[in-house]
Each structure stands twice: as C-alpha cells, then as structure tokens.
Design an enzyme around this catalytic site. Sequence first.
Site, mmCIF file in Angstrom:
data_model
loop_
_atom_site.group_PDB
_atom_site.id
_atom_site.type_symbol
_atom_site.label_atom_id
_atom_site.label_comp_id
_atom_site.label_asym_id
_atom_site.label_seq_id
_atom_site.Cartn_x
_atom_site.Cartn_y
_atom_site.Cartn_z
ATOM 1 N N SER A 28 0.822 -1.213 0.000
ATOM 2 C CA SER A 28 0.000 0.000 0.000
ATOM 3 C C SER A 28 0.850 1.254 0.000
ATOM 4 C CB SER A 28 -0.889 0.025 1.248
ATOM 5 O OG SER A 28 -1.856 -0.970 1.178
ATOM 6 N N HIS A 63 -0.168 -2.186 -7.513
ATOM 7 C CA HIS A 63 -1.058 -1.859 -6.398
ATOM 8 C C HIS A 63 -2.531 -1.867 -6.813
ATOM 9 C CE1 HIS A 63 -2.379 1.197 -3.136
ATOM 10 N NE2 HIS A 63 -2.524 -0.032 -2.710
ATOM 11 N N GLU A 123 -2.211 0.805 -9.662
ATOM 12 C CA GLU A 123 -1.048 1.692 -9.761
ATOM 13 C C GLU A 123 0.168 0.811 -10.044
ATOM 14 O OE1 GLU A 123 -1.931 5.374 -6.672
ATOM 15 O OE2 GLU A 123 -1.229 3.507 -5.836
ATOM 16 N N ASN A 152 -3.070 6.378 -1.959
ATOM 17 C CA ASN A 152 -2.980 6.299 -0.497
ATOM 18 C C ASN A 152 -2.331 7.534 0.126
ATOM 19 O OD1 ASN A 152 -4.362 3.947 -0.271
ATOM 20 N ND2 ASN A 152 -2.556 2.629 -0.182
HETATM 21 N N1 CAA Z 1 -16.285 -7.613 -3.047
HETATM 22 C C1 CAA Z 1 -16.689 -7.939 -4.286
HETATM 23 N N2 CAA Z 1 -17.657 -7.282 -4.943
HETATM 24 C C2 CAA Z 1 -18.266 -6.274 -4.306
HETATM 25 C C3 CAA Z 1 -17.913 -5.876 -2.999
HETATM 26 C C4 CAA Z 1 -16.886 -6.607 -2.366
HETATM 27 N N3 CAA Z 1 -16.445 -6.294 -1.129
HETATM 28 N N4 CAA Z 1 -18.707 -4.829 -2.642
HETATM 29 C C5 CAA Z 1 -19.526 -4.587 -3.675
HETATM 30 N N5 CAA Z 1 -19.254 -5.443 -4.673
HETATM 31 C C6 CAA Z 1 -19.920 -5.510 -5.982
HETATM 32 C C7 CAA Z 1 -21.369 -5.908 -5.835
HETATM 33 O O1 CAA Z 1 -21.527 -7.319 -5.853
HETATM 34 C C8 CAA Z 1 -21.988 -5.263 -7.062
HETATM 35 O O2 CAA Z 1 -21.730 -6.074 -8.192
HETATM 36 P P1 CAA Z 1 -22.835 -6.245 -9.351
HETATM 37 O O3 CAA Z 1 -22.894 -4.901 -10.019
HETATM 38 O O4 CAA Z 1 -22.243 -7.326 -10.190
HETATM 39 O O5 CAA Z 1 -24.106 -6.615 -8.669
HETATM 40 C C9 CAA Z 1 -21.179 -3.963 -7.241
HETATM 41 O O6 CAA Z 1 -19.933 -4.192 -6.540
HETATM 42 C C10 CAA Z 1 -21.852 -2.749 -6.655
HETATM 43 O O7 CAA Z 1 -22.204 -3.085 -5.344
HETATM 44 P P2 CAA Z 1 -23.292 -2.325 -4.439
HETATM 45 O O8 CAA Z 1 -24.331 -1.736 -5.317
HETATM 46 O O9 CAA Z 1 -23.707 -3.214 -3.326
HETATM 47 O O10 CAA Z 1 -22.449 -1.265 -3.702
HETATM 48 P P3 CAA Z 1 -22.043 0.175 -4.039
HETATM 49 O O11 CAA Z 1 -22.579 0.699 -5.306
HETATM 50 O O12 CAA Z 1 -22.349 0.851 -2.775
HETATM 51 O O13 CAA Z 1 -20.459 0.043 -4.244
HETATM 52 C C11 CAA Z 1 -18.256 -0.048 -3.458
HETATM 53 C C12 CAA Z 1 -19.655 -0.638 -3.320
HETATM 54 C C13 CAA Z 1 -17.716 -0.319 -4.861
HETATM 55 C C14 CAA Z 1 -17.395 -0.762 -2.431
HETATM 56 C C15 CAA Z 1 -18.327 1.492 -3.208
HETATM 57 O O14 CAA Z 1 -18.909 1.744 -1.966
HETATM 58 C C16 CAA Z 1 -16.973 2.141 -3.250
HETATM 59 O O15 CAA Z 1 -16.444 2.473 -4.292
HETATM 60 N N6 CAA Z 1 -16.382 2.366 -2.053
HETATM 61 C C17 CAA Z 1 -15.054 2.971 -1.933
HETATM 62 C C18 CAA Z 1 -14.002 1.914 -2.171
HETATM 63 C C19 CAA Z 1 -12.620 2.452 -2.076
HETATM 64 O O16 CAA Z 1 -12.373 3.633 -1.819
HETATM 65 N N7 CAA Z 1 -11.642 1.573 -2.267
HETATM 66 C C20 CAA Z 1 -10.249 1.894 -2.149
HETATM 67 C C21 CAA Z 1 -9.781 1.590 -0.755
HETATM 68 S S1 CAA Z 1 -8.067 2.001 -0.532
HETATM 69 C C22 CAA Z 1 -7.251 0.729 -1.213
HETATM 70 O O17 CAA Z 1 -7.776 -0.242 -1.636
HETATM 71 C C23 CAA Z 1 -5.762 0.849 -1.278
HETATM 72 C C24 CAA Z 1 -4.981 0.443 -0.103
HETATM 73 O O18 CAA Z 1 -3.790 0.167 -0.309
HETATM 74 C C25 CAA Z 1 -5.516 0.429 1.265
HETATM 75 P P1 NAD Z 2 -4.914 -9.605 4.940
HETATM 76 O O1 NAD Z 2 -4.526 -9.472 6.365
HETATM 77 O O2 NAD Z 2 -6.355 -9.719 4.595
HETATM 78 O O3 NAD Z 2 -4.184 -10.860 4.267
HETATM 79 C C1 NAD Z 2 -2.811 -11.063 4.322
HETATM 80 C C2 NAD Z 2 -2.563 -12.549 4.148
HETATM 81 O O4 NAD Z 2 -1.163 -12.776 4.010
HETATM 82 C C3 NAD Z 2 -3.023 -13.394 5.345
HETATM 83 O O5 NAD Z 2 -3.913 -14.393 4.883
HETATM 84 C C4 NAD Z 2 -1.736 -14.008 5.907
HETATM 85 O O6 NAD Z 2 -1.916 -15.328 6.374
HETATM 86 C C5 NAD Z 2 -0.842 -13.989 4.678
HETATM 87 N N1 NAD Z 2 0.590 -13.974 4.970
HETATM 88 C C6 NAD Z 2 1.240 -13.240 5.895
HETATM 89 N N2 NAD Z 2 2.574 -13.460 5.796
HETATM 90 C C7 NAD Z 2 2.742 -14.344 4.774
HETATM 91 C C8 NAD Z 2 3.879 -14.942 4.153
HETATM 92 N N3 NAD Z 2 5.114 -14.683 4.577
HETATM 93 N N4 NAD Z 2 3.683 -15.793 3.121
HETATM 94 C C9 NAD Z 2 2.420 -16.066 2.684
HETATM 95 N N5 NAD Z 2 1.309 -15.526 3.233
HETATM 96 C C10 NAD Z 2 1.482 -14.674 4.250
HETATM 97 O O7 NAD Z 2 -4.248 -8.360 4.204
HETATM 98 P P2 NAD Z 2 -4.715 -7.628 2.869
HETATM 99 O O8 NAD Z 2 -5.694 -6.572 3.249
HETATM 100 O O9 NAD Z 2 -5.050 -8.636 1.848
HETATM 101 O O10 NAD Z 2 -3.368 -6.858 2.473
HETATM 102 C C11 NAD Z 2 -2.304 -7.519 1.840
HETATM 103 C C12 NAD Z 2 -1.381 -6.500 1.212
HETATM 104 O O11 NAD Z 2 -2.120 -5.718 0.264
HETATM 105 C C13 NAD Z 2 -0.759 -5.496 2.179
HETATM 106 O O12 NAD Z 2 0.516 -5.155 1.736
HETATM 107 C C14 NAD Z 2 -1.724 -4.318 2.093
HETATM 108 O O13 NAD Z 2 -1.110 -3.114 2.481
HETATM 109 C C15 NAD Z 2 -2.038 -4.336 0.609
HETATM 110 N N6 NAD Z 2 -3.308 -3.708 0.233
HETATM 111 C C16 NAD Z 2 -4.396 -3.825 1.015
HETATM 112 C C17 NAD Z 2 -5.589 -3.230 0.628
HETATM 113 C C18 NAD Z 2 -6.830 -3.344 1.464
HETATM 114 O O14 NAD Z 2 -7.781 -2.561 1.226
HETATM 115 N N7 NAD Z 2 -6.916 -4.243 2.403
HETATM 116 C C19 NAD Z 2 -5.656 -2.534 -0.596
HETATM 117 C C20 NAD Z 2 -4.511 -2.464 -1.401
HETATM 118 C C21 NAD Z 2 -3.331 -3.041 -0.964
#
Ligand code: CAA
Ligand code: NAD
Length: 284
Positions: A119, A140, A152, A190
């Site tokens: 991330s 990413h 990304e 992020n």
């Molecule tokens: N897994 C799989 N599919 C999903 C899902 C999930 N968790 N949530 C929703 N869906 C699917 C649904 O099944 C539905 O599919 P169909 O069109 O085939 O029926 C579709 O997505 C739309 O679902 P909903 O109408 O129930 O929901 P929504 O319109 O409210 O959208 C959402 C759900 C896409 C999650 C929306 O709320 C959204 O865009 N949220 C923000 C998500 C976001 O910001 N993500 C980035 C997080 S940061 C990151 O990922 C990076 C990191 O490194 C941390």
């Molecule tokens: P998670 O906790 O859901 O899953 C991580 C998995 O990795 C676990 O099942 C764990 O058992 C496994 N694991 C840990 N160490 C391991 C190893 N050495 N070998 C094999 N498996 C191992 O985490 P996540 O949310 O899937 O995140 C995974 C990565 O993706 C992180 O780097 C996170 O920052 C990144 N990421 C997360 C998100 C998110 O929204 N959760 C979005 C984008 C990127």
Amino acid sequence: MEIKKVGVLGAGTMGAGIAQVCIQAGYNVVLIDIVPGIVDKALAGLDKAWAKAIEKGKATAEAVANYKTLVTTSTDVNDFKDVDLVIEAIVENIDVKKKAHKQLGEICKPEAILASNTSALSITEIAAATNRPDKFVGMHFFNPVVVMKLVEVIPGIVTADETTQTVLEVARKIGKDPVLAKESPGFIVNRILVPYMNEAANVYQEGIATLEEIDKAMKLGAGMPMGPLELADMVGIDIVLAVCEFFYNEFGDSKYRPSLAFKQKVRAGHLGRKTGKGFYDYSK
Ligand code: CAA
Ligand code: NAD
C-alpha cells in the site's frame, strides 16, 4: 515476456480478489498462503462469487467450470517454481516482505517477475532484498479488487522498463485501467486517501460527531461512495495504521501522526470487517 501463469502470495482480502480477476482473465493461478485454511476460505469466497455471477447472468456455468480448472492452491511457496509473475499480497511489513521476496527470488525461474501489492512501502527497498531488482515492480490493486478499476504500477529505481511494460499489459488484460506512479510513500491514491481516513478517526476520537454522523456527512456532503470509517473497516485498520506509521516516519512530518483511535482498535484486535469488528460491529 508473455505471462501465462501467475502466482499470488497471500490469500487474504486482497490476494483472493487478485486471484479472482487473474483467473477470470484466463491466467493459470497458483494461490498460496502460509497460514493453513486461508486458501480454502479464499476458494470458498471465489465459488460464492462465481455462483452469484451465474445467478445474475454475468457468467455462464461453462465459464465458471473453466475458471475452476485454472486455479491451484498451496501453503508451500516452492509451488511457485514455474510461474511467470508473482503478485505478493501479504502483511504490510517491510521486513516480512523483504524476507518473502528474497525467498521467492531463490524459488522462481530467473525470468519471472516479482510484484508487490504494498500500500505504501518502498519498491526499491524490497527489490534490493531479491536477486532480481530489475524484475521487481509495485502492482497496487484497490479494494474490492473485483470492482475497482485502478492498478497503480510503480517501478523502483532499478526496475527495467520491460518489467514495467509487462505488468502494465497484465493489468490491462485483467480489465484494469493502470496508472504509472513514481516511487514515493503511498504512491498517488494512499498518499491522499489514508490521511483523509486518519483525520476522520481524529474527528471521531475528539468526539466531534458519532461514527454514523461522520460517515453520513462525508457521503452526503462530499459525495463519497462510503464513509471514511466504514472504508477503514473495509480496508483493515491494521493496514491503515501501518500506512499512517510509515508516512509519519518516512516524511518526518507531524501532519501524518497516526490517530489514537486506529491504535486502540488495532491493540484490541478490532481490525474491521475481517475480524468481525472495527469501528462498526459485523458479528450480527
Ligand atoms: N467484493 C466484491 N464485490 C463487491 C464488494 C466486495 N467487497 N462490494 C460490492 N461489490 C460488488 C457488488 O456485488 C456489485 O456487483 P454487481 O454490479 O455485479 O451486482 C457492485 O460491486 C456494486 O455493489 P453495491 O451496489 O452493493 O455497492 P455500491 O454501489 O455501494 O459500491 C463499493 C460498493 C464499490 C465498495 C463502493 O462503496 C466504493 O467504491 N467504495 C469505496 C471503495 C474504495 O475507496 N476503495 C479503495 C480503498 S483504498 C485501497 O484499496 C488501497 C490500499 O492500499 C488500502
Ligand atoms: P490480509 O490481512 O487480509 O491478508 C494477508 C494474508 O497474508 C493473510 O492471509 C496471511 O496469512 C498472509 N501472509 C502473511 N505473511 C505471509 C507470508 N510470509 N507468506 C504467505 N502468506 C502470508 O491483508 P490484505 O488486506 O489482503 O493486504 C495484503 C497486502 O495488500 C498489504 O501489503 C496491504 O497493504 C495491501 N493492500 C491492502 C488493501 C486493502 O484494502 N486491504 C488494498 C490495497 C493493498
């Protein structure tokens, strides 16, 4: 190099979704998690998603039967020996990632590409722990992987252009619309999104509004598809906190100080949806 077989390391929230989109694009996928039982849970999730797709007329029974022939699972990383690309999605910890990629370099064939779904962490630093830094790149994905269109792609400072181009092509083949980002903490999304979630946690911690009010305000007032605290629960509060801590240390700037609310949730084991409790309760 043409990518035919993809290894996915880590079968949690992200790994399961990455495996799903790769399978649906026709790649052979080897899905590995070191914790026994996790890959079975991931496979059960894929079966459920595909059953729903058939029900909704979004996939045929034949296509789904074919998907199932494309995936194998394991708890032994040696099963990556013949893959062309590994996408790693394990815990967001630099030492764990460096150790895992060093081992992957020793196991995978010399031409295989290693990619991390980190991330925020340094691609160059993880690459340097491997025997092939030129074949190492950031890839990413966004949560939920099946829905979010972005990948990304982040080259480290020694990543070969051919590696970057190959991974961009893979991202397009699995239906994503990739963007290139230079290496920098948190890349593009992020760098912007995580401080936003952190500030929402501070607003909550200061008692300015309830959880529900904060999320409702950002949905109705700023057009967000979900509120920032719901989003932290979906991402995993452990992941959000790890990114905040990395920003705070890497930039040395107090504006990135992690919210106490995130620290308390993680200390309690309330990581969000994946543990059944985070800011909200998902156990019912
Ligand atoms: N897994 C799989 N599919 C999903 C899902 C999930 N968790 N949530 C929703 N869906 C699917 C649904 O099944 C539905 O599919 P169909 O069109 O085939 O029926 C579709 O997505 C739309 O679902 P909903 O109408 O129930 O929901 P929504 O319109 O409210 O959208 C959402 C759900 C896409 C999650 C929306 O709320 C959204 O865009 N949220 C923000 C998500 C976001 O910001 N993500 C980035 C997080 S940061 C990151 O990922 C990076 C990191 O490194 C941390
Ligand atoms: P998670 O906790 O859901 O899953 C991580 C998995 O990795 C676990 O099942 C764990 O058992 C496994 N694991 C840990 N160490 C391991 C190893 N050495 N070998 C094999 N498996 C191992 O985490 P996540 O949310 O899937 O995140 C995974 C990565 O993706 C992180 O780097 C996170 O920052 C990144 N990421 C997360 C998100 C998110 O929204 N959760 C979005 C984008 C990127």
